[in-house]
Design a protein around this motif. Structure first.
Motif, PDB file in Angstrom:
ATOM      1  N   ALA A  33       0.827  -1.206   0.000  1.00 54.34           N
ATOM      2  CA  ALA A  33       0.000   0.000   0.000  1.00 54.34           C
ATOM      3  C   ALA A  33       0.860   1.255   0.000  1.00 54.34           C
ATOM      4  O   ALA A  33       0.514   2.255  -0.643  1.00 54.34           O
ATOM      5  CB  ALA A  33      -0.924  -0.004   1.225  1.00 54.34           C
ATOM      6  N   ALA A  34       1.989   1.211   0.697  1.00 55.79           N
ATOM      7  CA  ALA A  34       2.894   2.368   0.697  1.00 55.79           C
ATOM      8  C   ALA A  34       3.437   2.637  -0.703  1.00 55.79           C
ATOM      9  O   ALA A  34       3.535   3.793  -1.133  1.00 55.79           O
ATOM     10  CB  ALA A  34       4.043   2.121   1.675  1.00 55.79           C
ATOM     11  N   ALA A  35       3.777   1.574  -1.426  1.00 61.80           N
ATOM     12  CA  ALA A  35       4.276   1.744  -2.790  1.00 61.80           C
ATOM     13  C   ALA A  35       3.204   2.336  -3.697  1.00 61.80           C
ATOM     14  O   ALA A  35       3.485   3.222  -4.525  1.00 61.80           O
ATOM     15  CB  ALA A  35       4.757   0.402  -3.336  1.00 61.80           C
ATOM     16  N   LEU A  36       1.961   1.885  -3.540  1.00 60.34           N
ATOM     17  CA  LEU A  36       0.874   2.413  -4.360  1.00 60.34           C
ATOM     18  C   LEU A  36       0.615   3.889  -4.050  1.00 60.34           C
ATOM     19  O   LEU A  36       0.446   4.712  -4.963  1.00 60.34           O
ATOM     20  CB  LEU A  36      -0.395   1.591  -4.129  1.00 60.34           C
ATOM     21  CG  LEU A  36      -0.354   0.132  -4.597  1.00 60.34           C
ATOM     22  CD1 LEU A  36      -1.638  -0.585  -4.200  1.00 60.34           C
ATOM     23  CD2 LEU A  36      -0.139   0.055  -6.108  1.00 60.34           C
ATOM     24  N   GLN A  37       0.595   4.227  -2.773  1.00 60.43           N
ATOM     25  CA  GLN A  37       0.354   5.617  -2.389  1.00 60.43           C
ATOM     26  C   GLN A  37       1.493   6.529  -2.829  1.00 60.43           C
ATOM     27  O   GLN A  37       1.262   7.632  -3.333  1.00 60.43           O
ATOM     28  CB  GLN A  37       0.167   5.709  -0.870  1.00 60.43           C
ATOM     29  CG  GLN A  37      -1.157   5.186  -0.364  1.00 60.43           C
ATOM     30  CD  GLN A  37      -2.304   6.118  -0.706  1.00 60.43           C
ATOM     31  OE1 GLN A  37      -2.152   7.338  -0.733  1.00 60.43           O
ATOM     32  NE2 GLN A  37      -3.461   5.545  -0.992  1.00 60.43           N
ATOM     33  N   PHE A  38       2.713   6.066  -2.664  1.00 59.83           N
ATOM     34  CA  PHE A  38       3.845   6.897  -3.054  1.00 59.83           C
ATOM     35  C   PHE A  38       3.913   7.063  -4.574  1.00 59.83           C
ATOM     36  O   PHE A  38       4.237   8.145  -5.080  1.00 59.83           O
ATOM     37  CB  PHE A  38       5.147   6.282  -2.536  1.00 59.83           C
ATOM     38  CG  PHE A  38       6.331   7.190  -2.682  1.00 59.83           C
ATOM     39  CD1 PHE A  38       6.479   8.288  -1.858  1.00 59.83           C
ATOM     40  CD2 PHE A  38       7.299   6.948  -3.652  1.00 59.83           C
ATOM     41  CE1 PHE A  38       7.571   9.131  -1.984  1.00 59.83           C
ATOM     42  CE2 PHE A  38       8.391   7.785  -3.789  1.00 59.83           C
ATOM     43  CZ  PHE A  38       8.531   8.879  -2.957  1.00 59.83           C
TER      44      PHE A  38
END
Length: 331
Positions: A235-240
């Motif tokens: 999720a962090a990769a998608l948000q970033f």
């Protein structure tokens, strides 16, 4: 010398009594196994040593307190996730414009759904308080592990939580301003909506920081499972990625907008799972203390005990410092 023998026997008895207590505490650290020691294990131990020791260990493990801070933080995390999910559940069906929507759609929504926007704005401060408690509770559980490993991932995650609160304050402020603007002032509405979109997209940066820091710290400490850390990093990769591609997300959301949406939904699941973990009456596992260190701790406690019942400034006679029996008894 004869008068010193009763004192010497009392000191030896106290040292033998405290040894199993200290050994159990050093081996279990955060468990409450030392509280189940038989009463005979503490017989002869003076209150000047036993009372402060047990009080210190109770403070460390939080025994006797059902509402520990980590449990409160876990409930706050659940409340935060439920609140943001329910808020979007009535904003989206009401017609909340997506990022990059036309100005006419924006004007229509914010001039006809002022009560809905006002209700969402009233709930936002509660969500920010809950998010702060959740992040602080996670740090309180993970900080010792970070110190032992020489890292500060939990602090990085908490910083992300705080920054997303600040950024989303700007998002909600622009929504309130849009709801207070008349339909005739379309240029002002267009400017506020552009600011809203920029803040909304950049908020993904701080969501990514929060999930990355707390996922890595939680996994390294053994607090969360591998799958939990994995979805947090995903999720962090998608948000970033959505934040980095912000110009595309604002002008033409399309696939980039789906990245942000997927990351946000996974963020909610991640928060719920983390909240449940903090609510459980478990602690971060601590590595067992080597026998050499455990023996050193016992000897230190014995030394401190031998000094505990002396008045300030008084030094024990050399003959009284021996714990073992006198030479005559050994013969």
């Amino acid at each position: 010398m004869v008068a010193a023998q009763p004192r010497e026997k009392n000191s030896r008895r106290a040292a033998l009594a405290i040894s199993p207590l200290v050994s159990a505490a050093c081996a279990a650290r955060r468990s409450d196994s030392y509280l189940r020691l038989p009463v005979s294990a503490v017989n002869g131990l003076p209150p000047s040593v036993f009372g402060p020791y047990i009080e210190c260990m109770l403070r460390k493990v939080g025994v006797g307190s059902t509402w520990t801070f980590s449990r409160i933080a876990g409930l706050a995390g659940l409340g935060f996730a439920i609140l943001i999910a329910s808020t979007n559940a009535f904003l989206v069906p009401a017609g909340l414009p997506h990022t990059g929507a036309e100005t006419n759609d924006v004007v229509q929504f914010f001039t006809t759904q002022q009560d809905t926007v006002g209700l969402a704005s009233a709930l936002a401060p509660i969500a920010w308080v809950l998010a702060t408690l959740f992040g602080a509770g996670a740090v309180s559980v993970l900080w010792r592990s970070d110190l032992e490993q020489g890292t500060a991932w939990s602090l990085a995650g908490f910083a992300g939580v705080i920054m997303q609160n600040i950024t989303f304050t700007g998002v909600m402020a622009t929504r309130l301003a849009l709801a207070s603007t008349t339909a005739q002032d379309s240029s002002t509405i267009a400017g506020l909506w552009a600011l809203h979109n920029a803040l909304f997209v950049f908020n993904g940066t701080f969501l990514a920081l929060a999930m990355t820091g707390l996922s890595i710290s939680g996994r390294r400490a053994g607090l969360i499972r591998r799958w939990h850390s994995g979805i947090g990093l995903l999720a962090a990769a998608l948000q970033f990625g959505s934040a980095v591609l912000s110009p595309l997300a604002i002008d033409d959301p399309g696939t980039v907008g789906l990245l942000g949406l997927g990351g946000w939904l996974t963020w909610v699941v991640w928060v719920v799972a983390y909240g449940v973990t903090l609510i459980r009456p478990t602690s971060v596992p601590i590595q067992a203390i080597p026998n050499s260190r455990r023996a050193d701790s016992v000897e230190t406690c014995r030394s401190d005990h031998r000094k505990a019942d002396l008045p300030d400034g008084q030094r024990r006679h050399p003959a009284q410092q021996r714990v073992g029996p006198p030479e005559s008894a050994q013969a």
